[in-house]
Design a protein around this motif. Structure first.
Motif, short mmCIF file in Angstrom:
data_model
loop_
_atom_site.label_atom_id
_atom_site.label_comp_id
_atom_site.label_asym_id
_atom_site.label_seq_id
_atom_site.Cartn_x
_atom_site.Cartn_y
_atom_site.Cartn_z
N GLN A 14 0.83 -1.21 0.00
CA GLN A 14 0.00 0.00 0.00
C GLN A 14 0.86 1.26 0.00
OE1 GLN A 14 -0.82 2.63 2.33
NE2 GLN A 14 -2.29 3.36 0.80
N VAL A 15 1.88 1.29 0.83
CA VAL A 15 2.78 2.45 0.88
C VAL A 15 3.53 2.60 -0.44
CG1 VAL A 15 4.82 3.41 2.01
CG2 VAL A 15 3.03 2.33 3.39
N TRP A 17 2.69 1.69 -3.52
CA TRP A 17 1.90 2.19 -4.64
C TRP A 17 1.29 3.56 -4.37
CZ3 TRP A 17 2.42 0.52 -9.34
CH2 TRP A 17 2.98 -0.75 -9.53
N SER A 18 1.13 3.91 -3.10
CA SER A 18 0.72 5.27 -2.77
C SER A 18 1.84 6.26 -3.12
CB SER A 18 0.36 5.37 -1.29
OG SER A 18 -0.06 6.68 -0.97
N ALA A 21 1.86 6.62 -6.90
CA ALA A 21 0.77 7.49 -7.38
C ALA A 21 1.07 8.95 -7.09
CB ALA A 21 -0.54 7.07 -6.72
N ASN A 22 1.57 9.24 -5.88
CA ASN A 22 1.88 10.63 -5.52
C ASN A 22 2.98 11.20 -6.41
OD1 ASN A 22 -0.02 10.52 -3.49
ND2 ASN A 22 1.47 10.09 -1.88
N ARG A 94 -2.86 4.77 -8.04
CA ARG A 94 -3.75 5.27 -7.00
C ARG A 94 -4.85 4.27 -6.70
NH1 ARG A 94 -3.15 7.04 -2.92
NH2 ARG A 94 -1.81 8.67 -3.81
N ALA A 97 -3.33 1.45 -4.65
CA ALA A 97 -3.07 1.85 -3.27
C ALA A 97 -4.36 1.89 -2.46
CB ALA A 97 -2.38 3.22 -3.25
N GLU A 98 -5.42 2.42 -3.06
CA GLU A 98 -6.70 2.48 -2.34
C GLU A 98 -7.30 1.09 -2.17
OE1 GLU A 98 -7.92 5.16 -0.86
OE2 GLU A 98 -6.06 6.13 -1.52
N LYS A 101 -5.54 -0.48 0.69
CA LYS A 101 -5.99 0.15 1.94
C LYS A 101 -7.35 -0.41 2.36
CE LYS A 101 -5.13 4.51 2.34
NZ LYS A 101 -5.22 5.99 2.19
N ASN A 281 -13.61 5.35 -5.68
CA ASN A 281 -12.34 5.04 -6.35
C ASN A 281 -12.58 4.63 -7.80
OD1 ASN A 281 -9.56 4.52 -6.64
ND2 ASN A 281 -9.84 2.38 -6.05
#
Length: 307
Positions: A14-15, A17-18, A21-22, A94, A97-98, A101, A281
């Motif tokens: 998760q971290v 791919w976040s 995305a960022n 994104r 990542a979501e 999560k 999403n």
């Protein structure tokens, strides 16, 4: 220990791919502003050059080269930084990542598919499904630079605080982000309106004065206004303002209804809330993909008009 290991793996995903995305979003945002600026500079420079080519040929040539260079660089940046693959990579990163999560929150609350004994195995199976969709975009992946801690299990109060209405919860997130987008939309719309008024007044003044030789500046203002419109379209401020406010309201409604029930199981809060976030999403992905196609078409039209 097995459950902690599974959750740690997914938390790291998760971290990862976040961050991806960022990073892509920041690069795309910068590129869009640069393309907007270059389109304005290119259109103004080329028109100015055309206006003074007889009186100041050397300056006109320099301005013509500068304008052409600005438009050429804008085209390169659009192709390099705003290509469909990179934008698709941002959207999928994104979404991934979501998705991670969401699975983590279901797992940590022991709800949905993770209410059974094989929760860890189910989590890892779901992880594989998400990663299979992200496989084409692995080249963009960003690794976390620090250790990723294993999230702890959640009860009702901790889920509400962390996921729903706490400082970093989804209700304040969607509310604050929608307000930010609304302000940006107003500023850009105001800029478009101002440019349209200037173009109309300038056109009327030129018609009255008979100085039609300067009429090209009306076209420049129109081009700049179109560049603002294309940028606004790409950012989707208006759509996201409406969508995010609606999502915040829906989440608040679910939380309020759950709170009115005495001894309601946590699943009655978690499952509807996560379903709404999943829907948001998916809607964001669909909207961003459609807007990307529209924005590319408008950018091509703008590029032709600038010449």
């Amino acid at each position: 220990m097995i459950m902690d290991d599974a959750l740690t793996i997914v938390a790291r995903d998760q971290v990862r791919w976040s961050l991806t995305a960022n990073t892509l979003r920041a690069a795309i945002g910068r590129a869009r502003w640069v393309v907007l600026g270059l389109a304005v500079v290119g259109a103004a420079s080329e028109t100015w050059a055309a206006q003074i080519h007889s009186a100041q040929p050397d300056l006109a040539m320099a301005l013509g080269f500068a304008g052409a260079a600005a438009l050429a660089v804008a085209a390169v940046i659009r192709q390099w930084r705003l290509g469909q693959e990179r934008i698709q990579g941002w959207m999928m990163a994104r979404s991934g990542a979501e998705s991670f999560k969401r699975e983590m929150y279901l797992f940590r609350t022991g709800t949905g598919p993770y209410a059974l004994d094989n929760a860890a195995e189910s989590l890892l199976n779901r992880r594989e499904e998400i990663l299979s969709k992200l496989r084409p975009f692995q080249k963009y992946r960003i690794e976390p630079k620090s250790h990723v801690e294993t999230p702890r299990p959640l009860d009702a109060n901790s889920y509400i605080s962390e996921r729903m209405n706490g400082p970093k919860g989804q209700i304040p997130f969607f509310t604050q982000r929608s307000n930010r987008y609304a302000r940006a939309q107003r500023l850009l719309s105001g800029g478009e309106f101002l440019l349209a008024m200037i173009g109309a007044l300038l056109g009327a003044a030129l018609t009255i004065s008979g100085k039609q030789a300067n009429g090209a500046w009306v076209a420049v203002i129109t081009t700049i206004s179109s560049a603002f419109a294309a940028h606004t379209l790409a950012q989707r401020y208006d759509q996201l303002t409406i969508s995010y406010r609606a999502t915040a309201d829906r989440l608040a409604g679910i939380l309020g209804r759950w709170a009115t029930k005495s001894s309601a199981p946590l699943a009655e809060l978690v499952l509807p809330a996560e379903a709404i976030l999943l829907e948001e999403n998916q809607g964001w992905i669909a909207g961003a993909d459609e807007t990307s196609v529209q924005q590319n078409n408008r950018a091509a039209t703008l590029q032709e008009r600038s010449h």
